[in-house]
Design a protein around this motif. Structure first.
Motif, mmCIF file in Angstrom:
data_model
loop_
_atom_site.group_PDB
_atom_site.id
_atom_site.type_symbol
_atom_site.label_atom_id
_atom_site.label_comp_id
_atom_site.label_asym_id
_atom_site.label_seq_id
_atom_site.Cartn_x
_atom_site.Cartn_y
_atom_site.Cartn_z
ATOM 1 N N GLU A 125 0.839 -1.195 0.000
ATOM 2 C CA GLU A 125 0.000 0.000 0.000
ATOM 3 C C GLU A 125 0.879 1.252 0.000
ATOM 4 O O GLU A 125 1.855 1.329 0.748
ATOM 5 C CB GLU A 125 -0.930 0.014 1.215
ATOM 6 N N PHE A 126 0.505 2.222 -0.850
ATOM 7 C CA PHE A 126 1.238 3.473 -0.953
ATOM 8 C C PHE A 126 0.277 4.626 -0.719
ATOM 9 O O PHE A 126 -0.673 4.824 -1.483
ATOM 10 C CB PHE A 126 1.884 3.599 -2.339
ATOM 11 N N SER A 127 0.506 5.381 0.350
ATOM 12 C CA SER A 127 -0.321 6.540 0.669
ATOM 13 C C SER A 127 0.394 7.780 0.155
ATOM 14 O O SER A 127 1.340 8.281 0.768
ATOM 15 C CB SER A 127 -0.532 6.633 2.188
ATOM 16 N N GLY A 128 -0.048 8.285 -1.007
ATOM 17 C CA GLY A 128 0.593 9.425 -1.646
ATOM 18 C C GLY A 128 0.386 9.361 -3.146
ATOM 19 O O GLY A 128 -0.124 8.380 -3.678
ATOM 20 N N ILE A 243 2.453 -4.707 3.334
ATOM 21 C CA ILE A 243 3.504 -3.713 3.568
ATOM 22 C C ILE A 243 2.945 -2.335 3.236
ATOM 23 O O ILE A 243 2.368 -2.137 2.161
ATOM 24 C CB ILE A 243 4.743 -4.000 2.700
ATOM 25 N N ALA A 244 3.104 -1.379 4.164
ATOM 26 C CA ALA A 244 2.561 -0.027 3.975
ATOM 27 C C ALA A 244 3.682 1.000 3.847
ATOM 28 O O ALA A 244 4.661 0.960 4.605
ATOM 29 C CB ALA A 244 1.645 0.334 5.142
ATOM 30 N N HIS A 245 3.523 1.906 2.874
ATOM 31 C CA HIS A 245 4.453 3.015 2.665
ATOM 32 C C HIS A 245 3.696 4.341 2.704
ATOM 33 O O HIS A 245 2.516 4.397 2.351
ATOM 34 C CB HIS A 245 5.154 2.896 1.298
ATOM 35 N N LYS A 246 4.411 5.379 3.098
ATOM 36 C CA LYS A 246 3.821 6.720 3.125
ATOM 37 C C LYS A 246 4.788 7.699 2.476
ATOM 38 O O LYS A 246 5.992 7.691 2.761
ATOM 39 C CB LYS A 246 3.537 7.133 4.579
ATOM 40 N N GLN A 247 4.245 8.549 1.616
ATOM 41 C CA GLN A 247 5.073 9.526 0.913
ATOM 42 C C GLN A 247 5.523 10.635 1.868
ATOM 43 O O GLN A 247 4.763 11.091 2.729
ATOM 44 C CB GLN A 247 4.279 10.136 -0.244
ATOM 45 N N HIS A 256 8.458 6.357 2.936
ATOM 46 C CA HIS A 256 8.819 5.788 4.222
ATOM 47 C C HIS A 256 8.097 4.450 4.432
ATOM 48 O O HIS A 256 6.886 4.356 4.234
ATOM 49 C CB HIS A 256 8.459 6.750 5.363
ATOM 50 N N PHE A 257 8.865 3.455 4.809
ATOM 51 C CA PHE A 257 8.314 2.151 5.181
ATOM 52 C C PHE A 257 7.625 2.329 6.538
ATOM 53 O O PHE A 257 8.278 2.569 7.549
ATOM 54 C CB PHE A 257 9.453 1.134 5.236
ATOM 55 N N VAL A 258 6.303 2.228 6.548
ATOM 56 C CA VAL A 258 5.534 2.532 7.755
ATOM 57 C C VAL A 258 5.331 1.301 8.622
ATOM 58 O O VAL A 258 5.630 1.291 9.820
ATOM 59 C CB VAL A 258 4.164 3.156 7.391
ATOM 60 N N ASP A 259 4.811 0.243 8.035
ATOM 61 C CA ASP A 259 4.477 -0.933 8.843
ATOM 62 C C ASP A 259 4.286 -2.139 7.922
ATOM 63 O O ASP A 259 4.200 -1.996 6.694
ATOM 64 C CB ASP A 259 3.200 -0.683 9.645
ATOM 65 N N SER A 260 4.179 -3.306 8.536
ATOM 66 C CA SER A 260 3.907 -4.526 7.788
ATOM 67 C C SER A 260 3.138 -5.496 8.673
ATOM 68 O O SER A 260 3.070 -5.336 9.899
ATOM 69 C CB SER A 260 5.218 -5.179 7.302
#
Length: 267
Positions: A125-128, A243-247, A256-260
């Protein structure tokens, strides 16, 4: 009379067959099998399968200790199958635990085949909104006995595969609507050893990691570790890694690798 003629016509039409193509049969030698000596009793028995999950080694031992008759236990194994260790070592362990040879034969015949791999679904998942990620790679390492299996994802390459994206809007913050992209990748992960396995998920700028020992101290601190029990046999073997990422708010190319999250399902 009309009805009779119609019936005759129908019967006649049933007798019309297309000539078979002899080219379908291979030329050369042929083997003749005489079926006059066939016996209907030679067919394997058809078992009515139960909707219950397969028995395990521990459950078979519990039934034996509870003094269920061998015939009853064998019937259960025939109906439910057995997610048991049917290897020579496994059968020896059961024999030492006072399991009868009749039950051991049923286990050997009806045990599920050993797992050789598990199905893995990776959801990122990519938030951005940015489609650029500089020096951003995701790794997950899975131990397999003496072997470490390494899986690598190039985030920049993934962000530019638009056809893979499932897009939705995150309205959890009523002041700011966020765009979230989800990408799912599925594959078969070979695993040759059974028992407790370790998983390590981490983000790194290094494009050529071969082992977790190569991670920097900061990367090790951010890494997420999981463990799971890999059974010798099961009807289903499915694991999911999310796997979650945030811009970054200031740098559009930085993620940024946020969580998994890692979970498995065995039946």
């Amino acid at each position: 009379m009309k009805t009779s003629l119609g019936l005759v016509a129908a019967l006649c039409s049933i007798q019309v067959w297309a000539a078979p193509s002899l080219a379908l049969f291979p030329s050369g030698q042929a083997e003749t099998i005489h079926i006059v000596n066939w016996q209907a009793n030679d067919l394997p028995k058809i078992y009515e399968r139960s909707s219950q999950l397969p028995l395990t080694d521990a459950e078979v031992l519990s039934l034996v200790k509870a003094q269920f008759t061998p015939s009853t236990i064998i019937k259960m194994i025939e109906e439910r199958r057995c997610a048991c260790d049917a290897s020579a070592e496994g059968l020896i362990r059961l024999k030492k635990a006072k399991v009868s040879e009749e039950i051991l034969k049923a286990i050997s015949l009806h045990a599920l085949k050993p797992n050789r791999a598990l199905h893995l679904l990776v959801s990122l998942e990519f938030s951005g909104t940015s489609r650029e990620a500089r020096q951003s790679y995701v790794y997950f390492f899975i131990e397999d006995g003496e072997l470490t299996r390494v899986f690598r994802v190039d985030v920049n390459e993934l962000l530019n595969k638009r056809f893979l994206h499932e897009e939705e809007l995150d309205r959890s913050d009523f002041m700011l609507t966020k765009k979230v992209r989800r990408i799912r990748l599925a594959g078969v992960l070979p695993l040759k050893t059974y028992g407790k396995r370790q998983v390590l998920v981490v983000s790194s700028a290094n494009p050529s990691l071969k082992h977790p020992e190569q991670l920097s101290e900061k990367e090790k601190e951010r890494a997420k570790a999981y463990s799971f029990e890999y059974p010798r046999a099961s009807l289903q073997s499915v694991c999911e890694l999310s796997i979650a990422h945030k811009q970054d708010l200031m740098l559009a190319h930085q993620w940024h690798f946020v969580d998994s999250r890692f979970q498995c399902e065995w039946n």
